[in-house]
Design a protein around this motif. Structure first.
Motif, PDB file in Angstrom:
ATOM      1  N   VAL A 274      11.749  -7.090  19.514  1.00 39.71           N
ATOM      2  CA  VAL A 274      12.958  -7.051  18.208  1.00 39.71           C
ATOM      3  C   VAL A 274      12.253  -6.597  17.188  1.00 39.71           C
ATOM      4  CG1 VAL A 274      14.224  -8.461  17.054  1.00 39.71           C
ATOM      5  CG2 VAL A 274      14.299  -8.603  19.524  1.00 39.71           C
ATOM      6  N   HIS A 275      11.099  -7.197  16.725  1.00 37.91           N
ATOM      7  CA  HIS A 275      10.556  -7.139  15.335  1.00 37.91           C
ATOM      8  C   HIS A 275      10.311  -5.598  15.123  1.00 37.91           C
ATOM      9  CE1 HIS A 275       7.374  -7.213  12.165  1.00 37.91           C
ATOM     10  NE2 HIS A 275       8.271  -8.380  11.935  1.00 37.91           N
ATOM     11  N   GLN A 276       9.406  -5.075  16.236  1.00 37.30           N
ATOM     12  CA  GLN A 276       9.124  -3.837  16.270  1.00 37.30           C
ATOM     13  C   GLN A 276      10.163  -2.574  16.083  1.00 37.30           C
ATOM     14  OE1 GLN A 276       5.466  -2.467  18.617  1.00 37.30           O
ATOM     15  NE2 GLN A 276       5.617  -4.299  19.344  1.00 37.30           N
ATOM     16  N   LEU A 277      11.125  -3.007  16.978  1.00 31.11           N
ATOM     17  CA  LEU A 277      12.542  -1.977  16.634  1.00 31.11           C
ATOM     18  C   LEU A 277      13.009  -1.986  15.469  1.00 31.11           C
ATOM     19  CD1 LEU A 277      14.044  -2.609  20.392  1.00 31.11           C
ATOM     20  CD2 LEU A 277      12.834  -0.449  19.474  1.00 31.11           C
ATOM     21  N   ILE A 278      13.213  -3.090  14.992  1.00 38.57           N
ATOM     22  CA  ILE A 278      14.003  -3.355  13.522  1.00 38.57           C
ATOM     23  C   ILE A 278      13.085  -2.624  12.488  1.00 38.57           C
ATOM     24  CG2 ILE A 278      14.438  -4.832  11.617  1.00 38.57           C
ATOM     25  CD1 ILE A 278      15.367  -6.995  13.969  1.00 38.57           C
ATOM     26  N   GLU A 279      11.675  -2.956  12.389  1.00 38.61           N
ATOM     27  CA  GLU A 279      10.942  -2.103  11.574  1.00 38.61           C
ATOM     28  C   GLU A 279      11.044  -0.571  11.727  1.00 38.61           C
ATOM     29  OE1 GLU A 279       7.028  -3.605  11.838  1.00 38.61           O
ATOM     30  OE2 GLU A 279       7.494  -4.952  10.165  1.00 38.61           O
ATOM     31  N   LYS A 280      10.985   0.007  13.049  1.00 36.09           N
ATOM     32  CA  LYS A 280      11.115   1.233  13.142  1.00 36.09           C
ATOM     33  C   LYS A 280      12.364   2.043  12.653  1.00 36.09           C
ATOM     34  CE  LYS A 280       7.851   1.618  17.023  1.00 36.09           C
ATOM     35  NZ  LYS A 280       6.804   2.484  16.241  1.00 36.09           N
ATOM     36  N   MET A 281      13.625   1.203  12.569  1.00 33.03           N
ATOM     37  CA  MET A 281      14.663   1.433  12.117  1.00 33.03           C
ATOM     38  C   MET A 281      14.851   1.405  10.687  1.00 33.03           C
ATOM     39  SD  MET A 281      17.443   0.936  15.405  1.00 33.03           S
ATOM     40  CE  MET A 281      16.899  -0.598  15.922  1.00 33.03           C
ATOM     41  N   GLY A 282      14.135   0.954   9.919  1.00 27.19           N
ATOM     42  CA  GLY A 282      13.940   0.613   8.561  1.00 27.19           C
ATOM     43  C   GLY A 282      14.738  -0.705   8.251  1.00 27.19           C
ATOM     44  N   GLY A 283      15.088  -1.579   9.083  1.00 26.28           N
ATOM     45  CA  GLY A 283      15.523  -2.858   8.844  1.00 26.28           C
ATOM     46  C   GLY A 283      14.396  -3.994   8.605  1.00 26.28           C
ATOM     47  N   LYS A 284      15.053  -5.248   8.586  1.00 21.66           N
ATOM     48  CA  LYS A 284      14.328  -6.562   8.364  1.00 21.66           C
ATOM     49  C   LYS A 284      14.485  -7.651   9.034  1.00 21.66           C
ATOM     50  CE  LYS A 284      12.939  -5.247   3.339  1.00 21.66           C
ATOM     51  NZ  LYS A 284      13.035  -5.625   1.891  1.00 21.66           N
ATOM     52  N   ILE A 285      13.677  -8.473   9.321  1.00 24.81           N
ATOM     53  CA  ILE A 285      14.272  -9.820  10.197  1.00 24.81           C
ATOM     54  C   ILE A 285      13.478 -10.947   9.749  1.00 24.81           C
ATOM     55  CG2 ILE A 285      12.619  -9.433  12.094  1.00 24.81           C
ATOM     56  CD1 ILE A 285      14.525 -10.685  13.963  1.00 24.81           C
ATOM     57  N   SER A 286      14.302 -11.826   9.519  1.00 24.32           N
ATOM     58  CA  SER A 286      13.566 -13.353   9.395  1.00 24.32           C
ATOM     59  C   SER A 286      14.073 -14.404   9.971  1.00 24.32           C
ATOM     60  CB  SER A 286      13.818 -13.647   7.671  1.00 24.32           C
ATOM     61  OG  SER A 286      15.254 -13.828   7.299  1.00 24.32           O
ATOM     62  N   VAL A 287      13.387 -15.375  10.193  1.00 31.22           N
ATOM     63  CA  VAL A 287      13.867 -16.542  10.847  1.00 31.22           C
ATOM     64  C   VAL A 287      13.491 -17.921  10.200  1.00 31.22           C
ATOM     65  CG1 VAL A 287      11.506 -16.550  11.965  1.00 31.22           C
ATOM     66  CG2 VAL A 287      13.560 -17.842  13.055  1.00 31.22           C
ATOM     67  N   LEU A 299      19.019 -10.430  10.178  1.00 33.26           N
ATOM     68  CA  LEU A 299      18.851  -9.016  10.195  1.00 33.26           C
ATOM     69  C   LEU A 299      19.429  -8.338   9.064  1.00 33.26           C
ATOM     70  CD1 LEU A 299      18.568 -10.294  13.246  1.00 33.26           C
ATOM     71  CD2 LEU A 299      18.729  -8.043  13.909  1.00 33.26           C
ATOM     72  N   PHE A 300      18.465  -7.491   8.565  1.00 36.89           N
ATOM     73  CA  PHE A 300      19.326  -6.895   7.528  1.00 36.89           C
ATOM     74  C   PHE A 300      18.929  -5.146   7.741  1.00 36.89           C
ATOM     75  CE2 PHE A 300      18.560 -10.502   5.227  1.00 36.89           C
ATOM     76  CZ  PHE A 300      19.668 -10.739   4.302  1.00 36.89           C
ATOM     77  N   PHE A 301      20.113  -4.465   7.727  1.00 36.61           N
ATOM     78  CA  PHE A 301      20.031  -2.750   7.624  1.00 36.61           C
ATOM     79  C   PHE A 301      20.493  -2.187   6.646  1.00 36.61           C
ATOM     80  CE2 PHE A 301      19.916  -4.312  12.137  1.00 36.61           C
ATOM     81  CZ  PHE A 301      18.634  -3.850  12.732  1.00 36.61           C
ATOM     82  N   PRO A 302      19.802  -1.233   5.930  1.00 37.34           N
ATOM     83  CA  PRO A 302      20.482  -0.399   4.670  1.00 37.34           C
ATOM     84  C   PRO A 302      21.610   0.262   5.117  1.00 37.34           C
ATOM     85  CG  PRO A 302      18.199   0.068   5.005  1.00 37.34           C
ATOM     86  CD  PRO A 302      18.314  -0.576   6.385  1.00 37.34           C
ATOM     87  N   LEU A 303      22.678   0.083   4.437  1.00 31.45           N
ATOM     88  CA  LEU A 303      24.002   0.749   4.458  1.00 31.45           C
ATOM     89  C   LEU A 303      23.923   2.178   3.980  1.00 31.45           C
ATOM     90  CD1 LEU A 303      26.446  -1.915   3.251  1.00 31.45           C
ATOM     91  CD2 LEU A 303      26.594  -0.770   5.647  1.00 31.45           C
TER      92      LEU A 303
END
Length: 305
Positions: A274-287, A299-303
């Motif tokens: 999950v963490h790697q995929l989100i980073e590769k798509m330019g997003g961020k994740i926190s818990v 999770l955050f993804f740029p609009l």
């Protein structure tokens, strides 16, 4: 005239001596570099070539040092990956062989008539669940190896995330209900466009939900999608047993499994993927989590404007 001649001779001698000095220093430096490289060749990756800034071979020494450092970094990464792969193979021999043996045992007992009637039906249902668990484990392994291979590529494109999220969650509703998990899903009607790999986003959401179902012991899950500033925000929270503070630091590390009551079923790779995929798509994740009070993934993804 004689004075000029003498001065010229002295200058010439000094020039020759200076040239010999430079040649001698250069030969000494090259010899030291050869010695250092021979040491490095035998495996001493901590060795560096020393040089003064104004020396003739300084640029070459600095370049060689950079190459050595880059090589050592790649070697360290390779060693870590090799260690991880060996651990994966060890886990694989246990995590696949054990449930597979149990699965065969249930099916053999059913097929040979050792159990009959309702008990046979129960055996077949248990075998079915174990087969699904095994498939889930193998799917995650394939995702991991694919993600960390040189051939991995992502098809990132402009995607309408609201509809995509809704389509993914629809398939989970029967599973929530089958596991007696109360669910709250809040998704806006307004469409939002982000750059995503559709399959990658599906894997992210599926892994996070599966992680909650398999490990949290929760009976309530909340999924929310909303616009926050320049980003789209996706949050997943549960009322499960939570995660210890010490475990929380390592939650996205590969092969890390939490202790103290959380189920040990699984590969320890799901959240790392999950963490790697989100980073590769330019997003961020926190818990965020507190032991005994549930867990909250954000999770955050740029609009796309």
């Amino acid at each position: 005239m004689e004075l000029i001649f003498v001065i010229s001779i002295i200058i010439a001698i000094i020039s020759v001596l200076f040239s010999f000095l430079i040649i001698w220093q250069t030969k000494r430096q090259i010899a030291e570099m050869s010695e250092a490289l021979a040491d490095i060749k035998t495996g001493n990756g901590n060795r560096r070539i020393l040089a003064v800034t104004n020396e003739l071979v300084s640029p070459l020494a600095y370049e060689i040092n950079d190459i050595i450092l880059s090589y050592e970094n790649r070697l360290a990464t390779y060693r870590q990956m090799d260690k991880t792969n060996k651990q994966l193979m060890t886990n694989l021999s246990h995590d696949v062989r054990t449930p597979l043996t149990t699965l065969i045992g249930y099916l053999d007992a059913s097929q040979k008539g050792i159990v009959t009637g309702e008990e046979r039906d129960n055996y077949i249902e248990i075998a079915r669940h174990k087969a699904h668990d095994l498939k889930e484990y193998i799917d995650i392994l394939f995702d991991w190896f694919k993600l960390n291979s040189n051939e991995f590529t992502m098809n990132i494109a402009s995607v309408e995330i609201v509809g995509l999220t809704r389509d993914i969650l629809i398939d989970w509703i029967p599973i929530f209900e089958g596991n007696q998990i109360e669910y709250v899903i809040e998704i806006p009607e307004q469409p939002f466009i982000v750059n995503l790999d559709t399959d990658g986003y599906m894997r992210i959401l599926n892994n996070l939900i599966q992680n909650i179902i398999s490990h949290s012991q929760a009976d309530r899950i909340i999924l929310e999608l909303s616009k926050q500033g320049e980003d789209i925000k996706l949050s997943l929270s549960d009322n499960g047993i939570g995660i210890e503070k010490e475990d929380l630091k390592h939650i996205f590390e590969r092969l890390y499994k939490c202790d103290k009551g959380r189920s040990q079923k699984g590969s320890g790779l799901g959240l790392s993927i999950v963490h790697q995929l989100i980073e590769k798509m330019g997003g961020k994740i926190s818990v965020e989590s507190t032991w005994g009070n549930g867990t909250y993934f954000t999770l955050f993804f740029p609009l796309i404007k």
